[in-house]
Design a protein around this motif. Structure first.
Motif, PDB file in Angstrom:
ATOM      1  N   PHE A  98       0.590  -1.080  -0.059  1.00 16.76           N
ATOM      2  CA  PHE A  98       0.128   0.157   0.314  1.00 16.76           C
ATOM      3  C   PHE A  98       0.883   0.806  -0.217  1.00 16.76           C
ATOM      4  CE2 PHE A  98      -2.664   3.152   1.660  1.00 16.76           C
ATOM      5  CZ  PHE A  98      -3.498   3.078   1.086  1.00 16.76           C
ATOM      6  N   ALA A  99       2.067   0.889   0.728  1.00 16.33           N
ATOM      7  CA  ALA A  99       2.948   2.277   0.776  1.00 16.33           C
ATOM      8  C   ALA A  99       3.645   2.595  -0.755  1.00 16.33           C
ATOM      9  CB  ALA A  99       3.800   2.159   1.817  1.00 16.33           C
ATOM     10  N   TYR A 100       3.830   1.819  -1.790  1.00 19.72           N
ATOM     11  CA  TYR A 100       4.131   1.781  -2.890  1.00 19.72           C
ATOM     12  C   TYR A 100       3.106   2.659  -3.950  1.00 19.72           C
ATOM     13  CZ  TYR A 100       7.716   1.027  -6.376  1.00 19.72           C
ATOM     14  OH  TYR A 100       8.277   0.808  -7.934  1.00 19.72           O
ATOM     15  N   PHE A 101       1.678   1.582  -2.832  1.00 16.28           N
ATOM     16  CA  PHE A 101       0.929   2.112  -4.276  1.00 16.28           C
ATOM     17  C   PHE A 101       0.873   4.185  -3.992  1.00 16.28           C
ATOM     18  CE2 PHE A 101      -4.042   3.853  -3.150  1.00 16.28           C
ATOM     19  CZ  PHE A 101      -4.145   3.697  -5.240  1.00 16.28           C
ATOM     20  N   ILE A 102       0.658   4.331  -2.785  1.00 21.05           N
ATOM     21  CA  ILE A 102       0.856   5.625  -2.616  1.00 21.05           C
ATOM     22  C   ILE A 102       1.722   6.956  -3.194  1.00 21.05           C
ATOM     23  CG2 ILE A 102       0.587   7.548  -0.523  1.00 21.05           C
ATOM     24  CD1 ILE A 102      -2.126   5.863  -0.483  1.00 21.05           C
ATOM     25  N   GLY A 103       3.455   6.026  -2.528  1.00 20.10           N
ATOM     26  CA  GLY A 103       4.431   6.242  -3.220  1.00 20.10           C
ATOM     27  C   GLY A 103       3.946   6.195  -4.906  1.00 20.10           C
ATOM     28  N   GLY A 104       4.233   5.786  -6.100  1.00 27.62           N
ATOM     29  CA  GLY A 104       4.114   5.641  -7.137  1.00 27.62           C
ATOM     30  C   GLY A 104       2.775   6.744  -7.645  1.00 27.62           C
ATOM     31  N   LEU A 105       1.498   7.077  -6.694  1.00 29.77           N
ATOM     32  CA  LEU A 105       0.606   8.175  -7.106  1.00 29.77           C
ATOM     33  C   LEU A 105       1.229   9.206  -7.220  1.00 29.77           C
ATOM     34  CD1 LEU A 105      -2.949   6.594  -5.744  1.00 29.77           C
ATOM     35  CD2 LEU A 105      -2.198   6.841  -8.011  1.00 29.77           C
ATOM     36  N   ILE A 106       2.110   9.594  -5.599  1.00 32.66           N
ATOM     37  CA  ILE A 106       2.163  11.041  -6.093  1.00 32.66           C
ATOM     38  C   ILE A 106       3.422  10.905  -6.843  1.00 32.66           C
ATOM     39  CG2 ILE A 106       3.674  12.430  -4.344  1.00 32.66           C
ATOM     40  CD1 ILE A 106       2.381  10.954  -2.141  1.00 32.66           C
ATOM     41  N   PHE A 107       4.425  10.321  -6.898  1.00 31.62           N
ATOM     42  CA  PHE A 107       5.259  10.004  -8.173  1.00 31.62           C
ATOM     43  C   PHE A 107       4.764  10.065  -9.222  1.00 31.62           C
ATOM     44  CE2 PHE A 107       8.093   8.527 -11.139  1.00 31.62           C
ATOM     45  CZ  PHE A 107       9.732   9.129 -10.504  1.00 31.62           C
ATOM     46  N   GLY A 108       3.625   9.732  -9.976  1.00 32.24           N
ATOM     47  CA  GLY A 108       3.203   9.612 -11.314  1.00 32.24           C
ATOM     48  C   GLY A 108       2.988  11.409 -11.032  1.00 32.24           C
ATOM     49  N   TYR A 109       2.088  11.716 -10.618  1.00 31.42           N
ATOM     50  CA  TYR A 109       1.308  12.982  -9.827  1.00 31.42           C
ATOM     51  C   TYR A 109       1.959  14.208 -10.520  1.00 31.42           C
ATOM     52  CZ  TYR A 109      -0.975  17.314  -8.296  1.00 31.42           C
ATOM     53  OH  TYR A 109      -1.322  19.028  -7.694  1.00 31.42           O
ATOM     54  N   ILE A 110       3.581  14.238 -10.008  1.00 30.31           N
ATOM     55  CA  ILE A 110       4.972  14.997  -9.568  1.00 30.31           C
ATOM     56  C   ILE A 110       5.002  15.165 -11.645  1.00 30.31           C
ATOM     57  CG2 ILE A 110       7.148  15.196  -8.710  1.00 30.31           C
ATOM     58  CD1 ILE A 110       6.457  14.579  -6.128  1.00 30.31           C
ATOM     59  N   GLU A 111       5.153  13.727 -11.328  1.00 31.65           N
ATOM     60  CA  GLU A 111       6.194  13.967 -12.946  1.00 31.65           C
ATOM     61  C   GLU A 111       5.040  14.066 -14.529  1.00 31.65           C
ATOM     62  OE1 GLU A 111       8.866  10.276 -14.844  1.00 31.65           O
ATOM     63  OE2 GLU A 111       6.743   9.692 -14.585  1.00 31.65           O
ATOM     64  N   ILE A 112       4.243  13.801 -14.370  1.00 34.08           N
ATOM     65  CA  ILE A 112       3.186  13.430 -15.118  1.00 34.08           C
ATOM     66  C   ILE A 112       2.103  15.291 -15.309  1.00 34.08           C
ATOM     67  CG2 ILE A 112       1.124  13.040 -16.679  1.00 34.08           C
ATOM     68  CD1 ILE A 112       2.411  10.217 -15.264  1.00 34.08           C
ATOM     69  N   ILE A 113       1.657  15.483 -14.289  1.00 31.46           N
ATOM     70  CA  ILE A 113       0.512  16.741 -13.894  1.00 31.46           C
ATOM     71  C   ILE A 113       2.053  17.879 -13.871  1.00 31.46           C
ATOM     72  CG2 ILE A 113      -1.203  17.621 -11.979  1.00 31.46           C
ATOM     73  CD1 ILE A 113      -1.710  15.129 -14.244  1.00 31.46           C
ATOM     74  N   LEU A 114       2.974  17.788 -13.066  1.00 37.00           N
ATOM     75  CA  LEU A 114       3.173  19.317 -12.481  1.00 37.00           C
ATOM     76  C   LEU A 114       4.545  18.802 -12.960  1.00 37.00           C
ATOM     77  CD1 LEU A 114       3.372  18.686  -8.381  1.00 37.00           C
ATOM     78  CD2 LEU A 114       2.086  19.668 -10.198  1.00 37.00           C
ATOM     79  N   GLY A 115       5.166  18.475 -13.799  1.00 38.40           N
ATOM     80  CA  GLY A 115       6.128  18.277 -15.295  1.00 38.40           C
ATOM     81  C   GLY A 115       7.129  18.481 -14.682  1.00 38.40           C
ATOM     82  N   GLN A 116       7.122  18.014 -13.540  1.00 35.02           N
ATOM     83  CA  GLN A 116       8.589  17.593 -13.058  1.00 35.02           C
ATOM     84  C   GLN A 116       9.199  16.479 -12.385  1.00 35.02           C
ATOM     85  OE1 GLN A 116       7.729  20.067  -8.863  1.00 35.02           O
ATOM     86  NE2 GLN A 116       6.456  21.719  -9.609  1.00 35.02           N
TER      87      GLN A 116
END
Length: 283
Positions: A98-116
């Motif tokens: 579950f921790a990896y699931f949450i971490g992946g969502l956050i990482f994807g948001y930063i990379e895809i949505i924020l473009g960082q």
């Protein structure tokens, strides 16, 4: 009452071992096909060759569902009072998933949505928790049983650990683009953790081979190997021109799927053993 009973029966009939294993395998195959068919970079004016955003979003979805599903299946084992392995094992592994699931969502948001592409982010908190929980769960499973390996089996553990350590060290020698101290510490934490999980998985594979619930722990060991492959590739590929979605990153999906399959097979084996024991007592 009747409707509630019917819904419960229908849910149990769907969540059979066969159906769950088939769902896991199907998800892994779909992920592999997705990576193989759509991972090619496309030319974009002013950016060179890049992977399409929709493709990267898709890879994140495959990973997220794999790890969320694995966490739910592990927690099903934790809630059951009939498990052969300690329930603490499945609680810990489930928390890691579950921790990896949450971490992946956050990482994807930063990379895809924020473009960082930050070297360190809040996602790392959850990835660190993943390793701590997985390591704890797998170690508990291993040390809860008598480890009685022969000399040649210990040699295999040493060889795999040595090879894994050498490969991780070799990759770590690649010039880093970041001088941040926290990023440096995290990088080495991930490397050491990957190697530690690799050694535990190898020992587990040999120690549990041929046992009554050996198949489930072979899946867990394979999941740890898959995680190592994906992580090592990620560390090797990182750089100024790194883009998510390389073909070997599918091993992250495989890892989540295999953890889930391990949980399913352990649940089924535990119930079968309990039913067999009850049958002996009656006779």
């Amino acid at each position: 009452m009747s409707k509630s009973y019917d819904n419960s029966s229908r849910a149990k009939s769907l969540l059979t071992t066969q159906n769950l294993v088939l769902a896991c395998l199907s998800w892994a195959v779909l992920a592999l096909l997705y990576f193989l068919l759509f991972s090619a970079k496309i030319p974009v004016e002013g950016k060179g060759e890049v992977r399409a955003d929709w493709y990267v979003i898709g890879t994140n979805i495959f990973e997220a569902i794999a790890y969320l599903g694995a966490s739910l299946l592990c927690w099903r084992n934790w809630r059951s009072t009939q498990m052969v392995s300690s329930r603490k094992v499945w609680l810990s592994i489930g928390l890691g998933m579950f921790a990896y699931f949450i971490g992946g969502l956050i990482f994807g948001y930063i990379e895809i949505i924020l473009g960082q592409e930050p070297d360190v982010s809040i996602a790392d908190v959850f990835f660190v928790l993943t390793y701590l929980c997985l390591g704890t769960g797998m170690a508990l499973a291993l040390f809860s049983r008598r480890i009685n390996l022969e000399a040649w089996q210990w040699l295999i553990v040493v060889a795999v650990g040595g090879l894994g350590s050498f490969l991780a060290w070799l990759i770590s020698q690649k010039p880093q683009t970041s001088t941040d101290q926290i990023a440096f510490i995290l990088n080495w934490f991930y490397i050491v953790s990957d190697v530690a999980l690799l050694i535990i998985a190898t020992t587990m594979l040999l120690a549990f081979w041929g046992g009554k619930v050996s198949l489930s722990w072979r899946m867990i060991a394979a999941a740890a190997f898959s995680l190592y492959i994906a992580d090592m590739w990620f560390k090797f590929a990182q750089g100024d021109n790194y883009q998510s979605g390389d073909i070997l990153e599918v091993f992250w999906v495989f890892s989540g799927v295999l953890f889930g399959m391990g949980a399913v097979l352990e649940y089924d084996a535990s119930l079968s053993l309990k039913r067999r024991d009850r049958g002996r007592k009656r006779t």
